[in-house]
Design a protein around this motif. Structure first.
Motif, PDB file in Angstrom:
ATOM      1  N   THR A 110       3.054   5.941  10.989  1.00 26.06           N
ATOM      2  CA  THR A 110       2.381   4.748  11.529  1.00 26.06           C
ATOM      3  C   THR A 110       1.189   5.136  12.384  1.00 26.06           C
ATOM      4  O   THR A 110       0.107   4.537  12.265  1.00 26.06           O
ATOM      5  CB  THR A 110       3.379   3.912  12.352  1.00 26.06           C
ATOM      6  OG1 THR A 110       4.487   3.532  11.528  1.00 26.06           O
ATOM      7  CG2 THR A 110       2.711   2.663  12.892  1.00 26.06           C
ATOM      8  N   CYS A 113      -1.548   6.380  10.102  1.00 25.74           N
ATOM      9  CA  CYS A 113      -2.177   5.280   9.363  1.00 25.74           C
ATOM     10  C   CYS A 113      -3.093   4.455  10.264  1.00 25.74           C
ATOM     11  O   CYS A 113      -4.165   4.005   9.833  1.00 25.74           O
ATOM     12  CB  CYS A 113      -1.099   4.382   8.747  1.00 25.74           C
ATOM     13  SG  CYS A 113      -0.199   5.138   7.378  1.00 25.74           S
ATOM     14  N   SER A 147       4.526   3.524  -4.853  1.00 24.29           N
ATOM     15  CA  SER A 147       4.469   4.683  -3.954  1.00 24.29           C
ATOM     16  C   SER A 147       4.650   5.997  -4.703  1.00 24.29           C
ATOM     17  O   SER A 147       4.030   7.005  -4.352  1.00 24.29           O
ATOM     18  CB  SER A 147       5.534   4.540  -2.864  1.00 24.29           C
ATOM     19  OG  SER A 147       6.829   4.448  -3.435  1.00 24.29           O
ATOM     20  N   GLU A 192       3.183   9.568   2.958  1.00 29.11           N
ATOM     21  CA  GLU A 192       3.320   8.231   3.542  1.00 29.11           C
ATOM     22  C   GLU A 192       2.013   7.771   4.174  1.00 29.11           C
ATOM     23  O   GLU A 192       1.637   6.598   4.052  1.00 29.11           O
ATOM     24  CB  GLU A 192       4.458   8.232   4.561  1.00 29.11           C
ATOM     25  CG  GLU A 192       5.830   8.363   3.920  1.00 29.11           C
ATOM     26  CD  GLU A 192       6.960   8.191   4.925  1.00 29.11           C
ATOM     27  OE1 GLU A 192       6.675   8.185   6.152  1.00 29.11           O
ATOM     28  OE2 GLU A 192       8.128   8.059   4.501  1.00 29.11           O
ATOM     29  N   PHE A 196       0.246   4.393   2.821  1.00 26.83           N
ATOM     30  CA  PHE A 196       0.331   3.208   3.667  1.00 26.83           C
ATOM     31  C   PHE A 196      -0.936   2.922   4.476  1.00 26.83           C
ATOM     32  O   PHE A 196      -1.033   1.867   5.095  1.00 26.83           O
ATOM     33  CB  PHE A 196       1.517   3.327   4.634  1.00 26.83           C
ATOM     34  CG  PHE A 196       2.848   3.214   3.967  1.00 26.83           C
ATOM     35  CD1 PHE A 196       3.241   2.033   3.362  1.00 26.83           C
ATOM     36  CD2 PHE A 196       3.717   4.298   3.919  1.00 26.83           C
ATOM     37  CE1 PHE A 196       4.467   1.925   2.728  1.00 26.83           C
ATOM     38  CE2 PHE A 196       4.948   4.200   3.297  1.00 26.83           C
ATOM     39  CZ  PHE A 196       5.324   3.008   2.696  1.00 26.83           C
ATOM     40  N   THR A 197      -1.914   3.834   4.483  1.00 26.91           N
ATOM     41  CA  THR A 197      -3.148   3.579   5.235  1.00 26.91           C
ATOM     42  C   THR A 197      -3.868   2.310   4.777  1.00 26.91           C
ATOM     43  O   THR A 197      -4.351   1.542   5.621  1.00 26.91           O
ATOM     44  CB  THR A 197      -4.084   4.796   5.133  1.00 26.91           C
ATOM     45  OG1 THR A 197      -3.481   5.910   5.807  1.00 26.91           O
ATOM     46  CG2 THR A 197      -5.432   4.511   5.788  1.00 26.91           C
ATOM     47  N   PHE A 199      -2.650  -0.429   3.963  1.00 26.39           N
ATOM     48  CA  PHE A 199      -1.965  -1.580   4.535  1.00 26.39           C
ATOM     49  C   PHE A 199      -2.445  -1.862   5.957  1.00 26.39           C
ATOM     50  O   PHE A 199      -2.253  -2.964   6.463  1.00 26.39           O
ATOM     51  CB  PHE A 199      -0.451  -1.346   4.534  1.00 26.39           C
ATOM     52  CG  PHE A 199       0.170  -1.393   3.170  1.00 26.39           C
ATOM     53  CD1 PHE A 199       0.706  -2.570   2.682  1.00 26.39           C
ATOM     54  CD2 PHE A 199       0.209  -0.276   2.371  1.00 26.39           C
ATOM     55  CE1 PHE A 199       1.270  -2.625   1.412  1.00 26.39           C
ATOM     56  CE2 PHE A 199       0.774  -0.307   1.106  1.00 26.39           C
ATOM     57  CZ  PHE A 199       1.302  -1.490   0.623  1.00 26.39           C
ATOM     58  N   VAL A 200      -3.034  -0.863   6.607  1.00 25.12           N
ATOM     59  CA  VAL A 200      -3.680  -1.071   7.901  1.00 25.12           C
ATOM     60  C   VAL A 200      -5.140  -1.481   7.716  1.00 25.12           C
ATOM     61  O   VAL A 200      -5.664  -2.313   8.459  1.00 25.12           O
ATOM     62  CB  VAL A 200      -3.581   0.211   8.753  1.00 25.12           C
ATOM     63  CG1 VAL A 200      -4.369   0.073  10.055  1.00 25.12           C
ATOM     64  CG2 VAL A 200      -2.131   0.532   9.066  1.00 25.12           C
ATOM     65  N   VAL A 249       3.536  -1.248   8.531  1.00 27.90           N
ATOM     66  CA  VAL A 249       3.692   0.128   8.064  1.00 27.90           C
ATOM     67  C   VAL A 249       4.957   0.753   8.643  1.00 27.90           C
ATOM     68  O   VAL A 249       5.696   1.463   7.946  1.00 27.90           O
ATOM     69  CB  VAL A 249       2.447   0.956   8.444  1.00 27.90           C
ATOM     70  CG1 VAL A 249       2.694   2.447   8.221  1.00 27.90           C
ATOM     71  CG2 VAL A 249       1.246   0.506   7.617  1.00 27.90           C
ATOM     72  N   CYS A 253       7.884   2.184   6.314  1.00 26.62           N
ATOM     73  CA  CYS A 253       8.221   3.605   6.345  1.00 26.62           C
ATOM     74  C   CYS A 253       9.699   3.819   6.647  1.00 26.62           C
ATOM     75  O   CYS A 253      10.313   4.768   6.141  1.00 26.62           O
ATOM     76  CB  CYS A 253       7.367   4.321   7.388  1.00 26.62           C
ATOM     77  SG  CYS A 253       5.636   4.526   6.940  1.00 26.62           S
TER      78      CYS A 253
END
Length: 315
Positions: A110, A113, A147, A192, A196-197, A199-200, A249, A253
């Motif tokens: 997190t 990200c 993913s 990860e 997931f970056t 999503f930010v 995120v 995760c």
């Protein structure tokens, strides 16, 4: 005393005259009152008919399986109802290790990200370069990727027989390459963060599109440098988007399974992989349900914390 013949009363105004309020009340009494002009309300039975199907679907598809999961977690192998399965799982070193690994991987991913997503979103939104809109649209497409696809791409590049190691062995003649981190927790962390970056970035790009550029121009005209503009002008406006993206995120995760599985990190056990191991490999369904319940409680608790934080920062 009655009116003389031919005299017009308030209930019957003369043709062309403007009716008084009392005359309108006498002519159209049903239009007076609080509910004037509103359609008649549906009966309660009819409203209940439209509420029951979605509630029933929610109960059958989500609440009932969840209730079975919780019930099974309190059912030992010898039968009955007891909290002993929770005691056994909490005393298991494998569970404590998986819980710690899950938490630090989720928190580390997190933070990574948030930092990487904020920098990339700043570049896309405020640094003009050809193709910026195309990159922003690619971020939207990236959100639909599974993913495991990103994990496989990293394996092709940094895997034991990947491109980076192959190039190293071709140049140096060594038997193996130096990139062996994908099967470690750091490889899971990298995968990860990579996945997931976006999503930010997505909520950040939406927030930056609403930002008044006049504030940035005014700060720049007053001599403020780029780091100060980012810190004092852009960052306060981006806090709600950062809170929303970071919370999403973190929760994702905590529940990620595919990335840990496809990296081949055998020494990395998280709560989702522990559920799989207990249920499929060991056939210990009670312990698997206990771990799953713990995972659900943590996720719901973090979601509640996210709602409180987002309400305070105005997300």
């Amino acid at each position: 005393m009655s009116s003389p013949p031919g005299t017009l009363t308030e209930s019957h105004p003369a043709p062309g005259a403007v009716p008084t309020r009392s005359a309108l009340r006498n002519i159209c009494p049903q239009r007076e009152g609080k509910g004037a002009g509103k359609p008649p309300e549906r009966p309660r039975t009819q409203r209940a008919f439209w509420v029951i199907p979605p509630v029933l679907a929610l109960v059958l598809t989500f609440l009932y399986p969840l209730a079975l999961l919780v019930q099974q977690s309190f059912t030992p192998l010898e039968g009955g109802t007891s909290v002993q399965p929770y005691v056994d799982v909490f005393e298991d070193p494998a569970f404590r290790e998986a819980l710690g690994t899950t938490v630090w991987l989720a928190v580390g991913a997190t933070v990574g990200c948030l930092v990487l997503g904020f920098v990339l979103a700043l570049v896309i939104a405020f640094v003009p370069f050809p193709g910026a809109k195309g990159v922003a649209r690619f971020v939207d497409v990236f959100l639909s990727f599974p993913s495991f696809l990103i994990t496989l791409a990293l394996l092709f590049v940094y895997g034991t027989v990947g491109m980076a190691n192959g190039l190293w062995t071709d140049v140096t003649g060594a038997a193996s390459g130096p990139f062996q981190f994908l099967t470690t927790p750091w490889g899971v962390l990298l995968a990860e963060i990579t996945y997931f970056t976006p999503f930010v970035m997505r909520p950040l790009l939406a927030a930056f599109s609403q930002l008044d550029t006049a504030q940035i121009e005014a700060a720049s005209s007053l001599g403020a440098k780029a780091p100060r503009i980012v810190r004092q002008v852009i960052l306060p406006e981006a806090l709600p988007a950062l809170a929303a993206g970071g919370s999403l995120v973190l929760i994702m995760c905590l529940n990620e399974f595919g990335i840990v599985l496809f990296t081949g990190a055998k020494g990395v056990t998280t709560l989702p992989t522990l559920v799989y191991s207990k249920a499929i490999l060991e056939s210990d369904w009670t312990a698997a349900c206990v771990v799953a319940v713990v995972n659900v409680v943590i996720s719901v608790g973090l979601y509640g914390l996210y709602r409180v934080v987002s309400r305070r920062v105005g997300a």
